[in-house]
Design a protein around this motif. Structure first.
Motif, PDB file in Angstrom:
ATOM      1  N   LYS A   1      42.631  38.113  39.202  1.00 15.02           N
ATOM      2  CA  LYS A   1      42.309  39.481  38.745  1.00 15.02           C
ATOM      3  C   LYS A   1      42.692  40.497  39.824  1.00 15.02           C
ATOM      4  N   ARG A   2      42.396  40.157  41.078  1.00 13.33           N
ATOM      5  CA  ARG A   2      42.738  41.064  42.188  1.00 13.33           C
ATOM      6  C   ARG A   2      44.255  41.180  42.312  1.00 13.33           C
ATOM      7  N   ALA A   3      44.959  40.109  42.047  1.00 10.54           N
ATOM      8  CA  ALA A   3      46.422  40.138  42.127  1.00 10.54           C
ATOM      9  C   ALA A   3      47.006  41.083  41.091  1.00 10.54           C
ATOM     10  N   PHE A   4      46.414  41.131  39.902  1.00 12.10           N
ATOM     11  CA  PHE A   4      46.903  42.040  38.845  1.00 12.10           C
ATOM     12  C   PHE A   4      46.704  43.500  39.245  1.00 12.10           C
ATOM     13  N   LYS A   5      45.636  43.755  39.997  1.00 16.40           N
ATOM     14  CA  LYS A   5      45.342  45.147  40.402  1.00 16.40           C
ATOM     15  C   LYS A   5      46.274  45.599  41.526  1.00 16.40           C
ATOM     16  N   GLY A   6      46.873  44.674  42.196  1.00 15.76           N
ATOM     17  CA  GLY A   6      47.832  44.974  43.256  1.00 15.76           C
ATOM     18  C   GLY A   6      47.163  45.365  44.560  1.00 15.76           C
TER      19      GLY A   6
END
Ligand SMILES: [Zn+2]
Ligand SMILES: [Zn+2]
Length: 368
Positions: free
Chosen positions: A363-368
């Motif tokens: 999820k954190r990866a999607f937020k960048g």
């Protein structure tokens, strides 16, 4: 060149006591110590003597050496087919030791190598196996002399028993003396007037010999076992060489082996891992019950202590690792699909983020 036999290095018998080994070591260590001996190969010889002593003075290492020999599988063999090696001695006989070796001195027979293929479980539990190997044995008719019974070999008159001839050649650079193997006696230093008819004067006969090999439990692919004294016959009354059995272990369709540990994978349904279950797992020694806790993830590794392979050197027993793989259902009926859709709606269609750090990372990866 192959590694020399440790007993040969120290010049002691296989049944020598620790004291005798110590004595032989002290004598040779004094002779080859680099502080005393300034010959070029003294350091190597000293190291060889020390290695031999380190092994033969330690009862455990000695027992291991007696059973397995030099454990580096790359040493001592010619490689290739089922039977390799054995050329070291022939080479030594003609060219080694500065070419001044006495052809009539007793020499140990060549070592042999045999590749034995084992079933997976035979390697795990050990087995007595009978093998048949072609090898050179001392001729019984002439007890190895090569001469007809009642007669004796004579000293070769051409080389005086040395097995070598000095051949002089005139070259544009002057006269050169070459040492050659005496072709009258083929380097043996002996002349046999009346040859033994069984071995045609060779003193040895090629035979297929049956040998029973005790395969120790826990032996692994690529390891070797030394069967003392079962190599080729020696020359001039020398002891026979050793037989090295190298193992080729077949893979198993369910179990995988790594050292003394066994690995396997158990497929489970989503319901089993979500709700928990008790399953049966095959092991090398029969079925074992394994409790699967509710909420088990795919890839989880359960360890069954002591269900692995017995250590070949007697150091305990390995474990069995059971890796869980969750199988996604295929070819669902409409009714099953409805139930899963209902389930998805109830859970919001996403993994439980708070409880799973991996999905939190995604999820954190999607937020960048
Ligand atoms: Zn000769
Ligand atoms: Zn014979």
């Amino acid at each position: 060149m192959s590694k020399r036999d440790y007993y040969e290095v120290l010049g002691v018998d296989k049944n020598a006591s620790v004291d005798e080994v110590k004595k032989a070591y002290r004598k040779l260590a004094r002779k080859y110590h680099p502080d005393v001996n300034k010959e070029a190969d003294a350091t190597d010889k000293f190291k060889e003597v020390k290695d031999a002593y380190d092994t033969l003075s330690d009862p455990q290492k000695k027992a291991h050496y007696d059973q397995f020999g030099h454990t580096d599988p790359n040493q001592g063999f010619g490689g290739g087919g089922d039977f390799g090696g054995g050329f070291g001695d022939i080479f030594d006989m003609f060219f080694g030791g500065g070419g001044r070796r006495n052809p009539n001195a007793p020499r140990q027979g060549a070592d042999l190598q045999y590749t034995m293929t084992l079933e997976f479980k035979e390697a795990v539990f050990g087995k007595d196996k009978e093998i048949e190997i072609p090898r050179e044995e001392t001729c019984q008719t002439c007890t190895g002399s090569g001469a007809k019974p009642g007669t004796k070999p004579e000293t070769c008159s051409h080389c005086g028993g040395s097995g070598q001839l000095n051949v002089e050649q005139n070259t544009p650079f002057g006269r050169v003396v070459n040492r050659r193997v005496c072709h009258h006696c083929e380097g043996t230093g002996k002349f046999i007037k009346e040859k033994c008819t069984t071995c045609a004067g060779k003193g040895k006969v090629r035979k297929r010999k049956k040998i029973s090999v005790k395969v120790p439990a826990g032996i692994d692919h690529g390891q070797q076992l030394r069967v003392s004294g079962q190599g080729e016959a020696g020359t001039n009354g020398g002891p026979p060489g050793d037989l090295y059995v190298v193992f080729n272990v077949k893979p198993h369709e369910f179990f995988e082996r790594e050292g003394d540990d066994i690995y396997c994978e158990m497929p489970l349904t989503f319901a089993q891992v979500a709700l928990g279950d008790e399953i049966e797992v095959p092991t090398l020694s029969g079925k074992v019950k394994l409790k699967i806790p509710a909420g088990t993830q795919t890839g989880t590794d359960f360890r069954l202590r002591g269900k692995g392979v017995p250590n070949v050197h007697g150091r305990g027993q390995g474990d069995q690792h059971v890796r869980i793989r969750v199988v996604t259902p295929k070819n669902l009926t409409e009714k099953e699909k409805d139930i899963i859709r209902e389930f998805a709606q109830m859970t919001g269609g996403q993994p439980d983020e708070q409880n799973d750090s991996f999905f939190a990372k995604v999820k954190r990866a999607f937020k960048g």
